[in-house]
Design a protein around this motif. Structure first.
Motif, PDB file in Angstrom:
ATOM      1  N   VAL A 115      41.892  40.062  39.849  1.00  0.00           N
ATOM      2  CA  VAL A 115      41.859  38.912  40.391  1.00  0.00           C
ATOM      3  C   VAL A 115      41.400  39.018  41.605  1.00  0.00           C
ATOM      4  O   VAL A 115      41.540  40.272  42.493  1.00  0.00           O
ATOM      5  CB  VAL A 115      43.347  38.308  40.671  1.00  0.00           C
ATOM      6  N   GLU A 116      40.797  38.090  42.461  1.00  0.00           N
ATOM      7  CA  GLU A 116      40.147  38.231  43.702  1.00  0.00           C
ATOM      8  C   GLU A 116      41.150  37.143  44.682  1.00  0.00           C
ATOM      9  O   GLU A 116      41.654  36.261  44.097  1.00  0.00           O
ATOM     10  CB  GLU A 116      38.910  37.681  43.941  1.00  0.00           C
ATOM     11  N   VAL A 117      41.406  37.575  45.949  1.00  0.00           N
ATOM     12  CA  VAL A 117      42.170  36.771  46.826  1.00  0.00           C
ATOM     13  C   VAL A 117      41.347  36.494  48.068  1.00  0.00           C
ATOM     14  O   VAL A 117      40.731  37.409  48.562  1.00  0.00           O
ATOM     15  CB  VAL A 117      43.665  37.429  47.335  1.00  0.00           C
ATOM     16  N   ASP A 118      41.581  35.323  48.747  1.00  0.00           N
ATOM     17  CA  ASP A 118      40.945  34.841  49.776  1.00  0.00           C
ATOM     18  C   ASP A 118      42.003  34.978  50.900  1.00  0.00           C
ATOM     19  O   ASP A 118      42.962  34.263  50.811  1.00  0.00           O
ATOM     20  CB  ASP A 118      40.593  33.325  49.795  1.00  0.00           C
ATOM     21  N   PRO A 119      41.770  35.955  51.829  1.00  0.00           N
ATOM     22  CA  PRO A 119      42.873  36.432  52.724  1.00  0.00           C
ATOM     23  C   PRO A 119      43.167  35.333  53.629  1.00  0.00           C
ATOM     24  O   PRO A 119      44.247  35.135  54.233  1.00  0.00           O
ATOM     25  CB  PRO A 119      42.210  37.547  53.742  1.00  0.00           C
ATOM     26  N   ALA A 120      42.209  34.116  53.910  1.00  0.00           N
ATOM     27  CA  ALA A 120      42.436  32.951  54.815  1.00  0.00           C
ATOM     28  C   ALA A 120      43.492  32.276  54.464  1.00  0.00           C
ATOM     29  O   ALA A 120      44.270  31.567  54.923  1.00  0.00           O
ATOM     30  CB  ALA A 120      41.152  32.502  55.113  1.00  0.00           C
ATOM     31  N   THR A 121      43.232  31.995  53.194  1.00  0.00           N
ATOM     32  CA  THR A 121      44.011  30.811  52.192  1.00  0.00           C
ATOM     33  C   THR A 121      45.164  31.285  51.445  1.00  0.00           C
ATOM     34  O   THR A 121      46.052  30.792  51.043  1.00  0.00           O
ATOM     35  CB  THR A 121      43.143  29.980  51.570  1.00  0.00           C
ATOM     36  N   THR A 122      44.982  32.722  51.119  1.00  0.00           N
ATOM     37  CA  THR A 122      45.848  33.165  50.035  1.00  0.00           C
ATOM     38  C   THR A 122      45.715  32.441  48.714  1.00  0.00           C
ATOM     39  O   THR A 122      46.486  32.156  48.019  1.00  0.00           O
ATOM     40  CB  THR A 122      47.351  33.253  50.216  1.00  0.00           C
ATOM     41  N   GLN A 123      44.701  32.214  48.398  1.00  0.00           N
ATOM     42  CA  GLN A 123      44.112  31.471  46.998  1.00  0.00           C
ATOM     43  C   GLN A 123      43.685  32.628  46.101  1.00  0.00           C
ATOM     44  O   GLN A 123      42.756  33.573  46.743  1.00  0.00           O
ATOM     45  CB  GLN A 123      43.260  30.230  47.210  1.00  0.00           C
ATOM     46  N   TYR A 124      43.942  32.607  44.882  1.00  0.00           N
ATOM     47  CA  TYR A 124      43.793  33.505  43.784  1.00  0.00           C
ATOM     48  C   TYR A 124      42.636  32.879  43.012  1.00  0.00           C
ATOM     49  O   TYR A 124      42.781  31.893  42.521  1.00  0.00           O
ATOM     50  CB  TYR A 124      44.938  34.015  43.308  1.00  0.00           C
ATOM     51  N   ALA A 125      41.553  33.883  42.567  1.00  0.00           N
ATOM     52  CA  ALA A 125      40.723  33.570  41.535  1.00  0.00           C
ATOM     53  C   ALA A 125      40.629  34.658  40.455  1.00  0.00           C
ATOM     54  O   ALA A 125      40.538  35.875  40.905  1.00  0.00           O
ATOM     55  CB  ALA A 125      39.261  33.230  42.204  1.00  0.00           C
ATOM     56  N   LEU A 126      40.586  34.145  39.192  1.00  0.00           N
ATOM     57  CA  LEU A 126      39.896  35.014  38.289  1.00  0.00           C
ATOM     58  C   LEU A 126      38.440  34.977  37.886  1.00  0.00           C
ATOM     59  O   LEU A 126      38.066  33.799  37.235  1.00  0.00           O
ATOM     60  CB  LEU A 126      40.800  34.800  36.853  1.00  0.00           C
ATOM     61  N   PRO A 127      37.634  35.872  38.462  1.00  0.00           N
ATOM     62  CA  PRO A 127      36.217  35.825  38.239  1.00  0.00           C
ATOM     63  C   PRO A 127      35.799  35.418  36.605  1.00  0.00           C
ATOM     64  O   PRO A 127      36.523  35.931  35.786  1.00  0.00           O
ATOM     65  CB  PRO A 127      35.665  36.814  38.513  1.00  0.00           C
ATOM     66  N   ALA A 128      34.935  34.616  36.482  1.00  0.00           N
ATOM     67  CA  ALA A 128      34.471  34.185  35.249  1.00  0.00           C
ATOM     68  C   ALA A 128      34.283  35.482  34.209  1.00  0.00           C
ATOM     69  O   ALA A 128      34.130  35.559  33.160  1.00  0.00           O
ATOM     70  CB  ALA A 128      33.402  33.164  35.009  1.00  0.00           C
ATOM     71  N   GLU A 129      33.658  36.534  35.028  1.00  0.00           N
ATOM     72  CA  GLU A 129      33.084  37.684  34.380  1.00  0.00           C
ATOM     73  C   GLU A 129      34.288  38.364  33.767  1.00  0.00           C
ATOM     74  O   GLU A 129      34.325  39.264  32.869  1.00  0.00           O
ATOM     75  CB  GLU A 129      32.184  38.536  35.367  1.00  0.00           C
TER      76      GLU A 129
END
Ligand SMILES: C[S@@+](CC[C@H](N)C(=O)[O-])C[C@H]1O[C@@H](n2cnc3c(N)ncnc32)[C@H](O)[C@@H]1O
Length: 363
Positions: free
Chosen positions: A82-96
């Motif tokens: 999973v990827e995290v945006d350090p600024a917003t602490t939002q998490y994303a699961l890349p489509a790949e």
């Protein structure tokens, strides 16, 4: 070699490399348990549908406790899933990544297989005791085995039944359409037979398994889908050689169900006996060599020996069985099939299934 001589030969670089490798092992082993939880809780599915989101939003969408989800996300981010945006602490699961982790990925969903790590671990105390005292561990000690197995064969067999498995036998689908007798030995939760029975209403299907729980699941699916040309029987097939009515079935199958039998050779002889003279036996069983040195470099060799040590071998030994083990290998498989009477045996491999060989045997 004396101890000082041995120390002189100690290769520090090799030792460092090994220690590094073992740290990776700790991380990857942990990731497997986390992936299993991600699959079971529906977290991967939920994340695949969301834009980058906070742990609160993810937990809410998955219907889960935020504190647990946040800790799990920590493991997923540090593992690179999973990827995290350090600024917003939002998490994303890349489509790949989602392409191999969600229910929507169907046969590509690799998270299904991560569940086996927890299945292996659940009987560790009993297995450790067996290392000291011998003996086995019965199926009942693995509460999730049949459920995980049904998901596994849903991926490795059901998904490719019509496209790759049935075509291994020329003319089989025509005979199934006209109407034949089919037997699946060690059918587990019966998903494969139920699927075939629905596809081929003129044929009659029988599934046999030792597990009452698995047979109940199989019967429930048949009744829910209104499938009438099938019967499921709870039975120990160890005596199949003596009890099978000769020459009844046109097509007999075993899917991943010979190596963990109590008496695999007797079962094969029983299958030979129950098969008609022009019948086929299709056996899906673990791909590997009977000689461990040939399995160095096997893409999932460690996984297969581990599941054999912690499940396939002990469940057989618990029945007073042979304890053949999952890695009995291709050489021994041919030996057993020939000794059971089969004169024509073809070994096939299917591109989507790196774990198994597909043997087609005839009298
Ligand atoms: C690895 S599972 C495979 C299940 C199923 N064929 C599938 O692919 O989903 C092996 C199955 O063999 C069954 N089995 C093991 N020993 C048996 C015995 N002695 N008699 C009948 N079934 C047995 C187990 O209950 C289990 O369902």
């Amino acid at each position: 070699m004396s101890a000082p001589e041995k120390n002189l030969k100690f290769d520090s670089a090799k030792a460092e490399a090994f220690a590094g490798k073992f740290l990776t092992v700790l991380n990857h082993g942990s990731l497997c348990v986390m992936a299993s939880i991600g699959h079971r809780t529906g977290l991967f599915d939920a994340m695949s549908m969301l834009p980058p989101s906070t742990s609160n939003t993810i937990a809410k969408n998955a219907g889960l406790n935020e504190r647990y989800v946040r800790e799990w996300l920590g493991a997923m981010v540090t593992a690179g899933v999973v990827e995290v945006d350090p600024a917003t602490t939002q998490y994303a699961l890349p489509a790949e990544h989602a392409a191999f982790l969600t229910r929507a990925s169907l046969a590509d969903n690799m998270a299904v297989f991560s569940q086996y790590i927890a299945v292996m671990g659940c009987a560790e105390d009993e297995i450790v005791e067996c290392f000291f005292k011998g003996g086995g561990v019965p199926y009942e000690k693995y509460p999730r085995f049949h459920a995980v197995m049904a998901e596994d064969s849903g991926q490795s067999v059901l998904s490719s039944l019509e496209s790759h498995v049935l075509p291994l036998i020329p003319g089989l689908t025509d005979r199934l359409s006209r109407g034949i007798r089919v037997l699946d030995v060690g059918c587990g939760s019966g998903r494969i037979m139920n699927h075939l029975a629905k596809l081929y209403p003129e044929s009659r299907f029988t599934g046999i398994d030792l597990s009452r729980e698995a047979i109940q699941t199989a019967r429930a699916e048949a009744s829910e889908k209104g499938i009438g040309n099938i019967e499921f029987i709870v039975r120990d097939v160890s005596d199949l050689e003596a009890s099978a009515e000769p020459g009844v079935f046109d097509f007999i199958t075993t899917f991943d169900a010979i190596h963990d039998q109590a008496k695999p050779f007797e079962v094969l002889k029983g299958i030979y006996r129950a098969l008609k003279a022009d019948g086929w036996y299709l056996m899906q069983d673990i791909r590997g060599s009977s000689h461990v040195h040939n399995n160095i470099g096997h893409p999932i060799g460690t996984f297969l020996y581990a599941i054999s040590t912690t499940h396939c071998m002990p469940v057989s030994l618990a029945q007073g069985g042979e304890g053949l083990g999952a890695m009995w290998g291709e050489e021994k498989t041919h030996e057993y099939l020939q000794k059971a009477g089969f004169r024509h045996v073809e070994t096939n491999q299917l591109a989507h299934d790196i774990q198994n060989n597909w043997y087609v045997a005839r009298k």
